[in-house]
Design a protein around this motif. Sequence first.
Motif: not given
Length: 479
Positions: A173, A176-177, A179-180, A334, A338, A351, A354
């Motif tokens: 997790v 994956a996050v 990215y932001y 991930m 993505q 989005h 995620t």
Amino acid sequence: MKGSECVISIQELLGLINEFLYSNILIALLVATGVYFTIRTKFVQFRMLPEGIRLLKEKSHHDDGVSSFQALMISTASRVGTGNIAGVATALAAGGAGSIFWMWIIALIGGASAFIESTLAQVYKEKDGDSFRGGPAYYIEKAIGKRWLGIIFSCLLIACFIFGFNPLQAYNVSSAVEYYFSNNELVAFVIGAVLALATAAVIFGGVHRIGIISSKVVPVMAILYILLGLYITFSNLNQLPEIFSDIFNQAFDFKAIAGGFAGSCVMHGIKRGLFSNEAGMGSAPNAGATADVSHPVKQGLVQTISVFIDTMLICSTTAFMLLNYGTESGLTGMPYVQQAIFAEVGEFGIHFITISIFLFAFSSLIGNYCYAESNFKFIIDNKKALFIFRIITVIIIFFGAQASFNTIWDLADVLMGFMAIMNIVVILLLGKIAFKCLKDYSIQKKEGKDPIFHPDNLGIKNAEFWHDIEKEYEKPVEV
């Protein structure tokens, strides 16, 4: 410097154990066991699939009981985790398209192993307040008569799920996050805290709440994820022939496999297949035992469905999305997923994936805890000790989000391997009990009855729960 060398040595040790377990023992054992149970049960995972689907509509016999469907969703919540997304991406990146074929094979034959272990879990389950608990530790103690052996299995399962799988879910997790955000350390800290607090809110509510949440969250997120996969696949129909060609050609490239078995498609496909569907591993029976059914075979049949949902539907969905993108990007985990979805549907895909990975991971965290709690209670059934255990579980999730990629995957694989080997040996020894139950169920069905389990009639001993409850199941159940 010394700390760095220590970490490297731990990673190398895990890698060596990992390679030895799977190359020399586990793959052969998994395949041989699956084939044996498939033949002995006359292909029960296919032959009685319609009956398993029908049983999903059957409600529990008690208002506060866990239904077959809820028990299925608890096991699916654990199976359908980030392994179906990040795990498939890891297998493709390391083993190529052929790994998907071997992932399918281990699921198809593993359905029979899943039937055996979940049927045994129902035979030897115990009453736990308003619900039930059971699993390999319980059938080891009651059918083999070795409680100490059951305790060893429980310790392996707790180590695998609490110290292996749960940190891995949290890690995926946080990756994956990332990215932001640019500050990855802060992201890992925040994600770890959010997952830990969310899991704590659920696990302190007990197994019944876990069943309710899983039965609502898992189907919705699985359907949405599959729909996205279908959209991407059908948008690229012209690529399907080439994708299938790559899968089968690489799966049977025996020269390449023999040249490097440890990194081959067979190794990665079966390893990631086992991680995602858990057939024969000894984990799903812990959820299967919680179901309130009138005959053990009912839940055995239902649990085989979870294997197909996990691998044939969800893992395949991920595989086709990634193979449309290609396997030469140099990405893994991930970031690979993505970018593959971004290439097809743009920013929306990032989005969506995620959010999906968060929900998949969260459902897995609570499903994994359900298994671990059942085994913890097998070792010591004490409320204060259980409270401390729950706190430790939450802390491990928090720190798992901040772990390193190679260490966390290798640790999960090693712990999973030890647990699976022990459970497979046990179900091979006890398989005849499940065969008796299946024959009894089939006979009662042919007689037009709603099958009810009478262990004494089958010469099955130490199934104490069923002696106390037989009369209750004589009452009609709402369908």
